[in-house]
Scaffold this motif. Structure first.
Motif, PDB file in Angstrom:
ATOM      1  N   GLY A 237       0.502  -1.035   0.021  1.00 62.10           N
ATOM      2  CA  GLY A 237       0.188  -0.103  -0.111  1.00 62.10           C
ATOM      3  C   GLY A 237       0.594   1.098   0.394  1.00 62.10           C
ATOM      4  O   GLY A 237       0.166   2.693   0.372  1.00 62.10           O
ATOM      5  N   THR A 238       2.190   1.164   0.010  1.00 57.53           N
ATOM      6  CA  THR A 238       3.573   2.196  -0.926  1.00 57.53           C
ATOM      7  C   THR A 238       4.432   1.969  -0.863  1.00 57.53           C
ATOM      8  O   THR A 238       4.507   0.596  -1.821  1.00 57.53           O
ATOM      9  N   VAL A 239       4.912   2.752  -1.343  1.00 58.17           N
ATOM     10  CA  VAL A 239       6.318   2.260  -2.422  1.00 58.17           C
ATOM     11  C   VAL A 239       7.405   2.280  -1.501  1.00 58.17           C
ATOM     12  O   VAL A 239       8.155   1.871  -2.290  1.00 58.17           O
ATOM     13  N   THR A 240       7.461   2.588  -0.951  1.00 61.43           N
ATOM     14  CA  THR A 240       8.717   2.688   0.454  1.00 61.43           C
ATOM     15  C   THR A 240       8.536   1.577   0.971  1.00 61.43           C
ATOM     16  O   THR A 240       7.977   1.406   1.399  1.00 61.43           O
ATOM     17  N   LYS A 241       9.143   1.792   2.825  1.00 59.52           N
ATOM     18  CA  LYS A 241       9.824   1.249   3.552  1.00 59.52           C
ATOM     19  C   LYS A 241       9.638  -0.148   3.399  1.00 59.52           C
ATOM     20  O   LYS A 241       8.595  -0.559   4.262  1.00 59.52           O
ATOM     21  N   ASN A 242      10.332  -0.998   2.388  1.00 57.51           N
ATOM     22  CA  ASN A 242       9.673  -2.418   2.029  1.00 57.51           C
ATOM     23  C   ASN A 242      10.598  -3.473   3.007  1.00 57.51           C
ATOM     24  O   ASN A 242      11.633  -3.032   3.325  1.00 57.51           O
ATOM     25  N   MET A 243       9.751  -4.082   3.690  1.00 59.58           N
ATOM     26  CA  MET A 243      10.725  -4.881   4.722  1.00 59.58           C
ATOM     27  C   MET A 243      10.001  -6.594   5.237  1.00 59.58           C
ATOM     28  O   MET A 243       8.243  -5.952   5.662  1.00 59.58           O
TER      29      MET A 243
ATOM     30  N   GLY B 115       3.949   0.185 -11.452  1.00 61.44           N
ATOM     31  CA  GLY B 115       3.228   0.084 -12.766  1.00 61.44           C
ATOM     32  C   GLY B 115       2.845   0.359 -13.918  1.00 61.44           C
ATOM     33  O   GLY B 115       2.424  -0.015 -14.891  1.00 61.44           O
ATOM     34  N   VAL B 116       1.613  -0.824 -13.234  1.00 54.66           N
ATOM     35  CA  VAL B 116       0.309  -1.789 -13.450  1.00 54.66           C
ATOM     36  C   VAL B 116      -0.647  -0.504 -14.434  1.00 54.66           C
ATOM     37  O   VAL B 116      -1.045  -1.175 -15.909  1.00 54.66           O
ATOM     38  N   THR B 117      -0.585   0.555 -13.739  1.00 50.26           N
ATOM     39  CA  THR B 117      -1.279   1.306 -14.665  1.00 50.26           C
ATOM     40  C   THR B 117      -0.996   2.013 -16.222  1.00 50.26           C
ATOM     41  O   THR B 117      -1.730   2.865 -16.608  1.00 50.26           O
ATOM     42  N   ASN B 118       0.407   2.044 -16.647  1.00 45.93           N
ATOM     43  CA  ASN B 118       0.834   2.212 -17.596  1.00 45.93           C
ATOM     44  C   ASN B 118       0.668   0.918 -19.040  1.00 45.93           C
ATOM     45  O   ASN B 118       1.526   0.003 -18.084  1.00 45.93           O
TER      46      ASN B 118
ATOM     47  N   GLY C 242       3.402  -0.673  -4.584  1.00 43.74           N
ATOM     48  CA  GLY C 242       2.905  -0.023  -4.834  1.00 43.74           C
ATOM     49  C   GLY C 242       1.286   0.416  -3.732  1.00 43.74           C
ATOM     50  O   GLY C 242       1.688   0.141  -3.325  1.00 43.74           O
ATOM     51  N   ASN C 243       0.896   1.961  -3.836  1.00 40.96           N
ATOM     52  CA  ASN C 243      -0.683   1.737  -3.281  1.00 40.96           C
ATOM     53  C   ASN C 243      -1.701   1.119  -3.486  1.00 40.96           C
ATOM     54  O   ASN C 243      -1.103   0.273  -4.220  1.00 40.96           O
ATOM     55  N   ILE C 244      -2.459   1.505  -2.501  1.00 45.19           N
ATOM     56  CA  ILE C 244      -3.719   0.701  -2.839  1.00 45.19           C
ATOM     57  C   ILE C 244      -4.301   0.460  -4.730  1.00 45.19           C
ATOM     58  O   ILE C 244      -5.310  -0.313  -4.268  1.00 45.19           O
ATOM     59  N   ARG C 245      -4.391   1.440  -5.204  1.00 41.12           N
ATOM     60  CA  ARG C 245      -5.222   1.503  -6.524  1.00 41.12           C
ATOM     61  C   ARG C 245      -4.181   0.679  -7.296  1.00 41.12           C
ATOM     62  O   ARG C 245      -4.868  -0.058  -8.111  1.00 41.12           O
ATOM     63  N   HIS C 246      -2.795   0.872  -7.206  1.00 40.39           N
ATOM     64  CA  HIS C 246      -1.482  -0.125  -8.067  1.00 40.39           C
ATOM     65  C   HIS C 246      -2.076  -1.553  -8.358  1.00 40.39           C
ATOM     66  O   HIS C 246      -1.857  -1.987  -7.972  1.00 40.39           O
ATOM     67  N   MET C 247      -2.299  -1.592  -6.356  1.00 38.63           N
ATOM     68  CA  MET C 247      -2.385  -3.496  -5.700  1.00 38.63           C
ATOM     69  C   MET C 247      -3.786  -3.521  -6.917  1.00 38.63           C
ATOM     70  O   MET C 247      -3.962  -5.293  -6.963  1.00 38.63           O
ATOM     71  N   HIS C 248      -4.691  -2.710  -6.373  1.00 39.41           N
ATOM     72  CA  HIS C 248      -6.338  -3.072  -7.044  1.00 39.41           C
ATOM     73  C   HIS C 248      -6.049  -3.321  -8.461  1.00 39.41           C
ATOM     74  O   HIS C 248      -6.520  -4.297  -8.909  1.00 39.41           O
ATOM     75  N   GLU C 249      -5.624  -2.622  -9.711  1.00 42.05           N
ATOM     76  CA  GLU C 249      -5.470  -2.712 -10.281  1.00 42.05           C
ATOM     77  C   GLU C 249      -4.529  -4.173 -10.818  1.00 42.05           C
ATOM     78  O   GLU C 249      -4.829  -4.841 -12.426  1.00 42.05           O
TER      79      GLU C 249
ATOM     80  N   VAL D 181      -6.113 -13.882  -5.236  1.00 43.38           N
ATOM     81  CA  VAL D 181      -4.976 -12.863  -5.193  1.00 43.38           C
ATOM     82  C   VAL D 181      -5.431 -12.091  -4.205  1.00 43.38           C
ATOM     83  O   VAL D 181      -6.311 -11.551  -3.626  1.00 43.38           O
ATOM     84  N   PHE D 182      -4.189 -12.291  -3.409  1.00 40.41           N
ATOM     85  CA  PHE D 182      -4.451 -11.284  -1.679  1.00 40.41           C
ATOM     86  C   PHE D 182      -3.914  -9.784  -2.212  1.00 40.41           C
ATOM     87  O   PHE D 182      -2.777  -9.569  -2.466  1.00 40.41           O
ATOM     88  N   GLU D 183      -5.022  -8.840  -0.801  1.00 35.33           N
ATOM     89  CA  GLU D 183      -4.273  -7.641  -0.998  1.00 35.33           C
ATOM     90  C   GLU D 183      -4.086  -7.109   0.491  1.00 35.33           C
ATOM     91  O   GLU D 183      -5.032  -6.527   0.863  1.00 35.33           O
TER      92      GLU D 183
END
Length: 559
Positions: A20-26, A203-206, A397-404, A419-421
């Motif tokens: 749900g965010t682009v950063t702080k990956n762990m 990048g799924v929306t592109n 990605g953000n929520i919208r990217h996960m959903h798309e 598909v889990f979100e």
């Protein structure tokens, strides 16, 4: 005689950041007594998180499980994937770190800066030939393309099944470093069956496919040919491929290169030493040496492409650097697009540079300045086709990217139930026959503020917000010799009202304080303090429609 069956172990995957965010990956992988950590990144503060430098993952879940951590694998050299190590490695018990050669160099630099390199085990992995066994996890890295060289995805084989962890990737058939995505290797690994794919989704929306990093070179050459004065190029400080192309253009047009910013300088020298950057030694000169050159003979590689507070570019835009300043006609090239949450800071920096006379070149007015390191919809669909997993988790990605991403997978013929979100802190549980979101843990943002880690919380941030917008009123009361609160009251205002023009307001406030405090025993100070804060706050709001931070202070006048 009854039969007892050993209960089947489950595989847990727990995102502490990056969902749900682009950063702080762990990400935590947990099976039986074994824990594997993938990535340990930082995030950037929101606008309202005043004074905060960085945000790091909340590792509370791991604090009583340190002996079970088998290692940390870092997928690539961006701060949002490895930048949390200096702040968290000790709290994690200093487990062994595994990373590719360039990323290992970056990590060593980070840990050395904060005196945490001594005693730290760091193993370099080579995706073309290495495999790792960390407890129950058999890990095979495979090379991927991204905006920084030496990036990899991971095949993680567990007793339950194989997971493909592919955080940031694209398929670049002409990468600057010449090292292509190991498509064949990934296809062979996937033939063994993939239980779940954790895939980049940004990048799924592109539509289509992400362009090659090499496409940037022509745009750099075009802009360098136009420039008649100094050129400043800003990009992510770890984007070695982008810096190589800026250096190539500088050499082509007879310019020397100055490294402006500690992170840029450190990463360039590390990449050069390890063989990831190529240029003649005389190409890079010091800031002092550059003063002897004509303006058309100098290029500056400068940090601050996201408008980070205190970065070299931001301080330059604000006129705060004493040894370097923007002059009329200088070119400033932004070779990075803002990531979510940094847009306002970037736009503010661009405006400040323009006001100082610079010609600022950025993506909104010039194409070809930035190529994403994240795959577009075509790249992401190709990853699905290569791996053909049973389950999916869109990440990065953000929520919208996960959903798309889920929509894309469903359009490819997969069951939407596969598909889990999840949210950060929600853990996925995998058995041999089924998977589910099995629970959630509470996670808190952990803020880094200067040398303070985790000491700044919501109350401090709220106080800072009030101070920045409403100001502060300090109320000074005195303790007399009998242990009572005296009738004398002093009020000092900063950022709220101008004292000389507000004598009536201040006098009324002093009287209100006397009513609440004068003559009260100092043992009741906590109650008195609370009442003064409440009463004065309401009074000031009624009189001015503003509610400053009220800070009562008790002074021992008898001392």
């Amino acid at each position: 005689m009854p039969h007892f069956f050993k209960k089947e172990q489950k595989l847990k995957i727990i995102p502490l950041g990056g969902i749900g965010t682009v950063t702080k990956n762990m990400y935590i992988y947990e099976y039986g007594a074994d824990i594997l950590i993938v990535d340990c990144g930082i995030g950037f503060p929101e606008e309202e998180q005043l004074g905060v430098d960085l945000v790091i993952p909340d590792i509370s879940y791991l604090r009583d499980k340190l002996s079970r951590i088998r290692g940390i694998v870092i997928t690539h050299g961006h701060d949002d994937h490895y930048g949390g190590l200096p702040y968290l490695i000790d709290d994690l018990g200093k487990p062994q770190i595994f990373a590719t050669k360039l990323v290992s160099g970056f990590i060593q630099n980070k840990l050395t800066e904060v005196n945490k390199w001594k005693g730290q085990s760091l193993k370099i992995i080579e995706p073309e030939k290495d495999t790792l066994q960390l407890g129950s996890f058999f890990i095979t890295p495979f090379r991927v393309n991204h905006s920084v060289p030496d990036a990899c995805g991971l095949s993680i084989k567990t007793p339950i099944g194989q997971i493909i962890h592919a955080p940031d990737f694209k398929f670049d058939w002409t990468p600057v470093d010449g090292k292509a995505f190991e498509v064949g290797k990934l296809a062979r690994l996937s033939q063994e069956g993939v239980l779940c794919l954790l895939s980049d989704s940004l990048g799924v929306t592109n539509r289509g496919y992400t362009a090659s990093e090499k496409d940037i070179q022509a745009t750099f050459d075009e802009q360098f040919a136009k420039a008649e004065r100094r050129i400043f190029v800003t990009t992510i400080s770890s984007n070695v491929s982008r810096m190589q192309q800026a250096i190539n253009s500088s050499i082509k047009f007879g310019r020397r290169v100055v490294l402006a910013g500690r992170s840029i300088e450190q990463n360039v020298f590390t990449a050069k030493r390890l063989g990831y950057l190529h240029y003649p030694l005389e190409t890079v000169v010091s800031l002092e040496e550059s003063r002897k050159l004509q303006p058309f003979e100098v290029t500056y590689l400068i940090s601050g492409c996201y408008g980070q507070e205190n970065s070299a570019l931001v301080r330059l835009a604000r006129g705060e650097r004493t040894n370097l300043e923007i002059s009329e006609g200088d070119f400033v090239i932004f070779s990075a697009d803002p990531i979510p949450g940094t847009e306002r800071a970037v736009n503010r920096t661009i405006d400040q540079l323009i006001e100082k006379g610079a010609r600022v070149i950025y993506s909104e007015i010039q194409g070809g300045l930035h190529v994403s390191g994240h795959g577009c919809r075509g790249d992401l669909a190709m990853m699905v086709g290569l791996t053909q997993p049973k389950y999916f988790v869109p990440i990065g990605g953000n929520i919208r990217h996960m959903h798309e991403y889920k929509r894309m997978v469903v359009e490819m013929g997969y069951d939407p139930q596969t598909v889990f979100e999840p949210k950060n802190g929600e853990w996925l549980e995998f058995g041999r026959d089924k998977a589910k979101i099995a629970g959630i843990m509470e996670l808190n943002d952990v803020f880094v503020d200067g040398s303070l880690v985790g000491d700044v919380g919501p109350k401090v941030l709220e106080d800072r917000r009030v101070l920045s917008s409403e100001g502060i009123v300090v109320v000074i009361l005195n303790k007399d010799k009998s242990g009572k609160i005296a009738a004398s009251v002093g009020i000092v205002s900063r950022g709220f009202v101008y004292m000389a023009d507000s004598t009536s307001l201040i006098r009324k406030a002093e009287n209100l304080v006397r009513q609440e405090g004068a003559g009260r025993d100092i043992r009741e100070w906590s109650k008195v303090k609370f009442r003064i804060e409440e009463k004065l706050g309401n009074f000031f709001y009624k009189e001015t429609a503003r509610k400053p931070l009220v800070l009562p202070v008790l002074v021992d006048s008898a001392a």
